[in-house]
Write a protein that holds these residues in place. Structure first.
Motif, mmCIF file in Angstrom:
data_model
loop_
_atom_site.group_PDB
_atom_site.id
_atom_site.type_symbol
_atom_site.label_atom_id
_atom_site.label_comp_id
_atom_site.label_asym_id
_atom_site.label_seq_id
_atom_site.Cartn_x
_atom_site.Cartn_y
_atom_site.Cartn_z
ATOM 1 N N ASP A 58 0.845 -1.187 0.000
ATOM 2 C CA ASP A 58 0.000 0.000 0.000
ATOM 3 C C ASP A 58 0.880 1.237 0.000
ATOM 4 O OD1 ASP A 58 -2.191 -1.662 0.139
ATOM 5 O OD2 ASP A 58 -2.536 -1.336 2.274
ATOM 6 N N ALA A 59 0.410 2.285 -0.670
ATOM 7 C CA ALA A 59 1.188 3.516 -0.755
ATOM 8 C C ALA A 59 0.266 4.699 -1.015
ATOM 9 C CB ALA A 59 2.212 3.425 -1.882
ATOM 10 N N VAL A 60 0.611 5.833 -0.433
ATOM 11 C CA VAL A 60 -0.138 7.059 -0.718
ATOM 12 C C VAL A 60 0.083 7.443 -2.182
ATOM 13 C CG1 VAL A 60 -0.358 9.518 -0.179
ATOM 14 C CG2 VAL A 60 -0.110 7.848 1.672
ATOM 15 N N ASP A 61 1.336 7.450 -2.623
ATOM 16 C CA ASP A 61 1.668 7.727 -4.029
ATOM 17 C C ASP A 61 2.135 6.416 -4.661
ATOM 18 O OD1 ASP A 61 2.521 8.585 -6.500
ATOM 19 O OD2 ASP A 61 3.743 10.232 -5.733
ATOM 20 N N HIS A 62 1.166 5.565 -4.968
ATOM 21 C CA HIS A 62 1.490 4.223 -5.474
ATOM 22 C C HIS A 62 2.179 4.253 -6.831
ATOM 23 C CE1 HIS A 62 -2.212 5.010 -7.578
ATOM 24 N NE2 HIS A 62 -2.231 3.829 -8.158
ATOM 25 N N GLN A 63 1.907 5.265 -7.628
ATOM 26 C CA GLN A 63 2.577 5.371 -8.938
ATOM 27 C C GLN A 63 4.087 5.585 -8.748
ATOM 28 O OE1 GLN A 63 1.190 5.010 -11.961
ATOM 29 N NE2 GLN A 63 -0.946 4.901 -11.346
ATOM 30 N N SER A 64 4.445 6.546 -7.895
ATOM 31 C CA SER A 64 5.866 6.832 -7.654
ATOM 32 C C SER A 64 6.564 5.681 -6.944
ATOM 33 C CB SER A 64 6.026 8.101 -6.817
ATOM 34 O OG SER A 64 5.644 9.224 -7.566
ATOM 35 N N LEU A 65 5.881 5.064 -5.979
ATOM 36 C CA LEU A 65 6.516 3.966 -5.261
ATOM 37 C C LEU A 65 6.732 2.769 -6.186
ATOM 38 C CD1 LEU A 65 7.709 3.464 -2.490
ATOM 39 C CD2 LEU A 65 5.589 2.265 -1.891
ATOM 40 N N ALA A 66 5.799 2.512 -7.090
ATOM 41 C CA ALA A 66 5.988 1.444 -8.080
ATOM 42 C C ALA A 66 7.222 1.733 -8.926
ATOM 43 C CB ALA A 66 4.743 1.306 -8.955
ATOM 44 N N ASP A 67 7.374 2.976 -9.361
ATOM 45 C CA ASP A 67 8.548 3.344 -10.159
ATOM 46 C C ASP A 67 9.835 3.204 -9.348
ATOM 47 O OD1 ASP A 67 6.967 3.875 -12.370
ATOM 48 O OD2 ASP A 67 6.867 6.029 -11.971
ATOM 49 N N TRP A 68 9.790 3.577 -8.057
ATOM 50 C CA TRP A 68 10.984 3.459 -7.217
ATOM 51 C C TRP A 68 11.408 1.997 -7.099
ATOM 52 C CZ3 TRP A 68 12.917 1.169 -2.881
ATOM 53 C CH2 TRP A 68 14.127 1.688 -2.414
ATOM 54 N N TRP A 69 10.457 1.121 -6.804
ATOM 55 C CA TRP A 69 10.795 -0.298 -6.672
ATOM 56 C C TRP A 69 11.220 -0.899 -8.004
ATOM 57 C CZ3 TRP A 69 12.313 -2.977 -2.691
ATOM 58 C CH2 TRP A 69 11.990 -2.536 -1.414
ATOM 59 N N CYS A 70 10.665 -0.424 -9.118
ATOM 60 C CA CYS A 70 11.143 -0.885 -10.431
ATOM 61 C C CYS A 70 12.618 -0.547 -10.592
ATOM 62 C CB CYS A 70 10.321 -0.264 -11.560
ATOM 63 S SG CYS A 70 8.718 -1.036 -11.831
ATOM 64 N N ALA A 71 12.992 0.677 -10.240
ATOM 65 C CA ALA A 71 14.397 1.086 -10.344
ATOM 66 C C ALA A 71 15.267 0.290 -9.379
ATOM 67 C CB ALA A 71 14.532 2.587 -10.073
ATOM 68 N N ALA A 72 14.777 0.039 -8.177
ATOM 69 C CA ALA A 72 15.556 -0.675 -7.167
ATOM 70 C C ALA A 72 15.757 -2.144 -7.527
ATOM 71 C CB ALA A 72 14.871 -0.558 -5.806
ATOM 72 N N ALA A 110 -5.410 6.210 -13.247
ATOM 73 C CA ALA A 110 -4.246 6.480 -12.398
ATOM 74 C C ALA A 110 -4.414 5.972 -10.974
ATOM 75 C CB ALA A 110 -3.953 7.974 -12.377
ATOM 76 N N ASP A 111 -5.660 5.818 -10.492
ATOM 77 C CA ASP A 111 -5.851 5.351 -9.122
ATOM 78 C C ASP A 111 -5.937 3.825 -9.016
ATOM 79 O OD1 ASP A 111 -8.334 5.252 -10.378
ATOM 80 O OD2 ASP A 111 -9.437 5.961 -8.624
ATOM 81 N N TRP A 112 -5.844 3.110 -10.113
ATOM 82 C CA TRP A 112 -5.862 1.645 -10.071
ATOM 83 C C TRP A 112 -4.521 1.114 -9.575
ATOM 84 C CZ3 TRP A 112 -8.878 -1.442 -14.244
ATOM 85 C CH2 TRP A 112 -10.201 -1.015 -14.263
ATOM 86 N N PRO A 113 -4.528 -0.069 -9.003
ATOM 87 C CA PRO A 113 -3.257 -0.669 -8.571
ATOM 88 C C PRO A 113 -2.282 -0.806 -9.741
ATOM 89 C CG PRO A 113 -5.110 -1.878 -7.650
ATOM 90 C CD PRO A 113 -5.672 -0.910 -8.648
ATOM 91 N N VAL A 114 -0.999 -0.702 -9.418
ATOM 92 C CA VAL A 114 0.060 -0.795 -10.423
ATOM 93 C C VAL A 114 0.798 -2.128 -10.238
ATOM 94 C CG1 VAL A 114 2.201 0.220 -11.295
ATOM 95 C CG2 VAL A 114 0.362 1.706 -10.442
#
Length: 124
Positions: free
Chosen positions: A17-31, A47-51
């Motif tokens: 779960d994340a407040v900014d799930h779009q950005s957190l998805a991108d962060w974990w993709c990079a990580a 944009a509000d759907w799960p990523v």
């Protein structure tokens, strides 16, 4: 050999779960070197759907990032363990929570939304 009954459940996906799930998805993709999984019909979801993100090599689990309205406030009850370079993860925006010491032999970091995860040195 004894026929054992099938387990009552099998691991499917991991969800964060994340407040900014779009950005957190991108962060974990990079990580992790993951990529966003496209929708089955090729359309762009709202944009509000799960990523969903996936390991392009197919080795790791599917991870879903779900939007929630409340920020993380307490320690995770479940967390990720990863193998990698903690300094590179810190450079991506992780926060250092604990370095290895006499009690633990791994780093404890937090992602940009505060989700704790452990980083172990790669084994050769």
């Amino acid at each position: 050999m004894t026929d054992l009954p099938a387990a009552p459940a099998r691991f499917k996906d991991l969800c964060l779960d994340a407040v900014d799930h779009q950005s957190l998805a991108d962060w974990w993709c990079a990580a992790l070197g993951y990529v966003r999984r496209g929708s089955p019909d090729g359309t762009e979801p709202p944009a509000d759907w799960p990523v969903p993100v996936v390991d392009p090599d197919g080795a790791g689990p599917l991870i879903w990032f779900n939007q929630v309205s409340e920020p993380k406030t307490t320690k995770n009850r479940m967390h990720l363990d990863v193998t990698g370079d903690p300094e590179r993860l810190l450079a991506l925006g992780a926060t250092l929570l604990r370095r290895p010491d006499e009690d633990i032999h791994w780093h404890i970091l937090a992602d940009p939304e505060g989700n704790e995860f452990c980083v172990f040195a790669p084994t050769e």
